[in-house]
Design a protein around this motif. Sequence first.
Motif, PDB file in Angstrom:
ATOM      1  N   SER A  27     -67.318 -24.201  25.874  1.00 34.92           N
ATOM      2  CA  SER A  27     -68.447 -24.709  25.105  1.00 34.92           C
ATOM      3  C   SER A  27     -68.114 -24.916  23.633  1.00 34.92           C
ATOM      4  CB  SER A  27     -69.633 -23.753  25.222  1.00 34.92           C
ATOM      5  OG  SER A  27     -69.346 -22.539  24.547  1.00 34.92           O
ATOM      6  N   SER A  30     -68.969 -19.284  20.492  1.00 35.09           N
ATOM      7  CA  SER A  30     -70.282 -18.730  20.233  1.00 35.09           C
ATOM      8  C   SER A  30     -70.167 -17.570  19.265  1.00 35.09           C
ATOM      9  CB  SER A  30     -70.954 -18.278  21.531  1.00 35.09           C
ATOM     10  OG  SER A  30     -70.279 -17.172  22.085  1.00 35.09           O
ATOM     11  N   ASN A  46     -73.893 -14.805  22.659  1.00 30.96           N
ATOM     12  CA  ASN A  46     -73.813 -16.209  23.077  1.00 30.96           C
ATOM     13  C   ASN A  46     -74.684 -17.151  22.255  1.00 30.96           C
ATOM     14  OD1 ASN A  46     -72.000 -15.566  25.231  1.00 30.96           O
ATOM     15  ND2 ASN A  46     -73.749 -14.857  26.400  1.00 30.96           N
ATOM     16  N   ILE A  47     -74.747 -16.925  20.959  1.00 31.95           N
ATOM     17  CA  ILE A  47     -75.428 -17.891  20.092  1.00 31.95           C
ATOM     18  C   ILE A  47     -74.512 -19.102  20.049  1.00 31.95           C
ATOM     19  CG2 ILE A  47     -76.295 -18.375  17.777  1.00 31.95           C
ATOM     20  CD1 ILE A  47     -76.576 -15.308  17.427  1.00 31.95           C
ATOM     21  N   ALA A  48     -74.974 -20.231  20.551  1.00 28.10           N
ATOM     22  CA  ALA A  48     -74.107 -21.399  20.689  1.00 28.10           C
ATOM     23  C   ALA A  48     -74.526 -22.567  19.801  1.00 28.10           C
ATOM     24  CB  ALA A  48     -74.072 -21.853  22.142  1.00 28.10           C
ATOM     25  N   LYS A  49     -75.694 -22.462  19.163  1.00 22.43           N
ATOM     26  CA  LYS A  49     -76.150 -23.543  18.289  1.00 22.43           C
ATOM     27  C   LYS A  49     -76.855 -22.930  17.085  1.00 22.43           C
ATOM     28  CE  LYS A  49     -80.410 -24.142  20.885  1.00 22.43           C
ATOM     29  NZ  LYS A  49     -81.282 -25.056  21.589  1.00 22.43           N
ATOM     30  N   ALA A  50     -77.152 -23.758  16.106  1.00 19.27           N
ATOM     31  CA  ALA A  50     -77.781 -23.293  14.876  1.00 19.27           C
ATOM     32  C   ALA A  50     -79.077 -22.548  15.175  1.00 19.27           C
ATOM     33  CB  ALA A  50     -78.052 -24.474  13.950  1.00 19.27           C
ATOM     34  N   ARG A  51     -79.263 -21.420  14.504  1.00 19.62           N
ATOM     35  CA  ARG A  51     -80.479 -20.622  14.649  1.00 19.62           C
ATOM     36  C   ARG A  51     -81.074 -20.390  13.263  1.00 19.62           C
ATOM     37  NH1 ARG A  51     -80.573 -17.012  19.387  1.00 19.62           N
ATOM     38  NH2 ARG A  51     -82.445 -16.209  18.386  1.00 19.62           N
ATOM     39  N   ARG A  70     -64.444 -22.339  16.807  1.00 19.37           N
ATOM     40  CA  ARG A  70     -65.371 -22.841  15.803  1.00 19.37           C
ATOM     41  C   ARG A  70     -65.794 -21.709  14.865  1.00 19.37           C
ATOM     42  NH1 ARG A  70     -70.733 -25.632  18.194  1.00 19.37           N
ATOM     43  NH2 ARG A  70     -70.870 -23.619  19.186  1.00 19.37           N
ATOM     44  N   TRP A  72     -68.313 -19.934  12.049  1.00 18.00           N
ATOM     45  CA  TRP A  72     -69.762 -19.824  11.905  1.00 18.00           C
ATOM     46  C   TRP A  72     -70.096 -19.421  10.482  1.00 18.00           C
ATOM     47  CZ3 TRP A  72     -73.847 -20.379  15.415  1.00 18.00           C
ATOM     48  CH2 TRP A  72     -73.452 -20.789  16.690  1.00 18.00           C
ATOM     49  N   LYS A 107     -75.324 -20.656  11.746  1.00 16.37           N
ATOM     50  CA  LYS A 107     -75.034 -21.980  12.307  1.00 16.37           C
ATOM     51  C   LYS A 107     -73.526 -22.203  12.342  1.00 16.37           C
ATOM     52  CE  LYS A 107     -75.396 -24.583   7.973  1.00 16.37           C
ATOM     53  NZ  LYS A 107     -76.103 -25.665   7.288  1.00 16.37           N
ATOM     54  N   PRO A 108     -73.082 -23.093  13.239  1.00 10.33           N
ATOM     55  CA  PRO A 108     -71.655 -23.425  13.260  1.00 10.33           C
ATOM     56  C   PRO A 108     -71.258 -24.064  11.934  1.00 10.33           C
ATOM     57  CG  PRO A 108     -72.771 -24.269  15.216  1.00 10.33           C
ATOM     58  CD  PRO A 108     -73.829 -23.809  14.277  1.00 10.33           C
TER      59      PRO A 108
END
Length: 109
Positions: A27, A30, A46-51, A70, A72, A107-108
Motif C-alpha cells: 500500500s 502506514s 495502519n494509518i494509511a492516509k491523512a488524518r 513513505r 509521515w 499525513k504522508p
Amino acid sequence: MNNKQIKDLYSIEAVQDLDHEAAATISGGSLDLSDLKGGKGKRLDNIAKARPSLGKFDKKASWYEVTGKRDWIVYTGKNFTGASRTLKAGTKGNFFSPFNNSIESAKPA
C-alpha cells in the motif's frame, strides 16, 4: 456477467492473508502509534492516509512506527497545524517533548 467472467472469478485458487508489514509495503506504507513508550499499550495502527484528527487517540501517542517507503509528518494541532515533525520511512521510536502525548494529526509527507 457472462460465463467466462464467472469461470475466471471461480478459478482463483488461493487467497493469501498478508501480515502488517507486507500490506504496508504493497500500500505504500502506514503509520502506527501507541500510547506507551516502546509500542506497548493501546495502539492506533495502519494509518494509511491523512488524518486531520486522530480522534480518541489525540494527545496520547508516545511511540511510532513508520512502515513502507513513505515518510509521515505528525502535528501537535488538529488539521495539520502546530509544531510538526517528519518521521522517516522504516523507523520507529519514542516521542519526546514537545511531541510526546501531543500529536493530534498526521499525513504522508
